[in-house]
Design a protein around this motif. Structure first.
Motif, PDB file in Angstrom:
ATOM      1  N   SER A 107       0.831  -1.198   0.000  1.00  0.00           N
ATOM      2  CA  SER A 107       0.000   0.000   0.000  1.00  0.00           C
ATOM      3  C   SER A 107       0.869   1.254   0.000  1.00  0.00           C
ATOM      4  O   SER A 107       2.070   1.196   0.235  1.00  0.00           O
ATOM      5  CB  SER A 107      -0.948  -0.006   1.192  1.00  0.00           C
TER       6      SER A 107
ATOM      7  N   SER B  76       1.344  -3.459   4.950  1.00  0.00           N
ATOM      8  CA  SER B  76       0.415  -4.415   4.365  1.00  0.00           C
ATOM      9  C   SER B  76      -1.011  -4.142   4.801  1.00  0.00           C
ATOM     10  O   SER B  76      -1.932  -4.783   4.329  1.00  0.00           O
ATOM     11  CB  SER B  76       0.810  -5.847   4.744  1.00  0.00           C
ATOM     12  N   GLY B  77      -1.229  -3.193   5.686  1.00  0.00           N
ATOM     13  CA  GLY B  77      -2.564  -2.737   6.025  1.00  0.00           C
ATOM     14  C   GLY B  77      -3.370  -3.667   6.908  1.00  0.00           C
ATOM     15  O   GLY B  77      -4.513  -3.966   6.599  1.00  0.00           O
TER      16      GLY B  77
ATOM     17  N   HIS C 234      -5.939  -5.058   9.266  1.00  0.00           N
ATOM     18  CA  HIS C 234      -7.240  -4.571   9.715  1.00  0.00           C
ATOM     19  C   HIS C 234      -7.310  -4.707  11.224  1.00  0.00           C
ATOM     20  O   HIS C 234      -6.725  -5.602  11.807  1.00  0.00           O
ATOM     21  CB  HIS C 234      -8.344  -5.381   9.041  1.00  0.00           C
TER      22      HIS C 234
ATOM     23  N   PRO D   3      -5.994  -8.001   7.550  1.00  0.00           N
ATOM     24  CA  PRO D   3      -6.702  -7.277   6.497  1.00  0.00           C
ATOM     25  C   PRO D   3      -7.921  -8.043   5.981  1.00  0.00           C
ATOM     26  O   PRO D   3      -7.959  -9.269   5.997  1.00  0.00           O
ATOM     27  CB  PRO D   3      -5.654  -7.108   5.405  1.00  0.00           C
TER      28      PRO D   3
ATOM     29  N   ARG E 150      -6.697  -2.560  -2.298  1.00  0.00           N
ATOM     30  CA  ARG E 150      -5.349  -2.880  -1.823  1.00  0.00           C
ATOM     31  C   ARG E 150      -4.703  -1.683  -1.139  1.00  0.00           C
ATOM     32  O   ARG E 150      -4.132  -1.790  -0.063  1.00  0.00           O
ATOM     33  CB  ARG E 150      -4.494  -3.343  -3.003  1.00  0.00           C
TER      34      ARG E 150
ATOM     35  N   GLY F 126      -5.543  -1.105   2.338  1.00  0.00           N
ATOM     36  CA  GLY F 126      -5.054  -2.061   3.319  1.00  0.00           C
ATOM     37  C   GLY F 126      -5.654  -3.443   3.243  1.00  0.00           C
ATOM     38  O   GLY F 126      -5.414  -4.277   4.107  1.00  0.00           O
ATOM     39  N   MET F 127      -6.445  -3.710   2.222  1.00  0.00           N
ATOM     40  CA  MET F 127      -7.063  -5.030   2.085  1.00  0.00           C
ATOM     41  C   MET F 127      -6.176  -5.943   1.252  1.00  0.00           C
ATOM     42  O   MET F 127      -5.363  -5.483   0.456  1.00  0.00           O
ATOM     43  CB  MET F 127      -8.431  -4.884   1.421  1.00  0.00           C
ATOM     44  N   GLU F 128      -6.350  -7.241   1.458  1.00  0.00           N
ATOM     45  CA  GLU F 128      -5.695  -8.216   0.598  1.00  0.00           C
ATOM     46  C   GLU F 128      -6.648  -8.503  -0.538  1.00  0.00           C
ATOM     47  O   GLU F 128      -7.813  -8.842  -0.309  1.00  0.00           O
ATOM     48  CB  GLU F 128      -5.369  -9.493   1.360  1.00  0.00           C
TER      49      GLU F 128
ATOM     50  N   ASN G  95     -15.272  -1.569   3.953  1.00  0.00           N
ATOM     51  CA  ASN G  95     -14.836  -1.460   5.349  1.00  0.00           C
ATOM     52  C   ASN G  95     -16.010  -1.491   6.323  1.00  0.00           C
ATOM     53  O   ASN G  95     -15.892  -2.063   7.401  1.00  0.00           O
ATOM     54  CB  ASN G  95     -14.018  -0.172   5.563  1.00  0.00           C
TER      55      ASN G  95
END
Length: 162
Positions: free
Chosen positions: A18, A23-24, A26, A31, A56, A59-61, A153
């Protein structure tokens, strides 16, 4: 780690982390994992790639499956990747058939907890029936990437006891 491209469609230049270099993770267990897919014969995937990158970067995969995926391939990928959501991009007009098949397969495979959302060229008159079928949200042309990220989110991972 950001966008995990399907092995048949790997583009290493698109697999960066990101924007802030993380890698963000969650707040609730890592994530959010989202499969972004282009079902059917539709050959235009720019929008799907833009959405995949926005998710992405938030922060999401994201697992992008590539073009011309069958509903079975999409559901198999979502289950194998332990995805929490599937985002379908459909411009071909086959949204009623393809969304219905993905929803039915998720139910058959005891994976109905995977939320399905989508976008593309979907007439206003088809949105309510798709939502009745089980599609969580539909984004039509003009929807911003911010609105899609915000929706994912807020709606994909529910708090315990919700």
């Amino acid at each position: 780690m950001g966008v995990a491209w399907h092995p048949e469609n790997q583009h290493p230049e698109n697999q960066s982390r990101s924007q802030d270099g993380t890698s963000g993770a969650h707040a609730a267990g890592g994530p959010i994992r989202v499969v972004v897919a282009k079902p059917g014969l539709d050959g235009h995937d720019r929008g799907a790639k833009v959405i995949a990158r926005a998710l992405r970067d938030a922060g999401m995969e994201v697992i992008y499956t590539g073009l011309h995926q069958t509903p079975e391939q999409i559901v198999d990928t979502a289950i194998q990747e332990d995805a929490e959501a599937i985002g379908l991009s459909i411009l071909s007009g086959a949204h009623n058939t393809l969304f219905a098949k993905v929803i039915a397969l998720l139910k058959e495979r005891d994976a109905a907890d995977i939320k399905v959302f989508g976008g593309g060229i979907i007439p206003e008159a088809d949105i309510a029936p798709l939502k009745e079928l089980g599609v969580a949200e539909i984004f039509t042309p003009g929807a911003t990437t911010t609105s899609i990220v915000t929706w994912v989110n807020a709606n994909v991972r529910q708090p315990a006891g919700a």
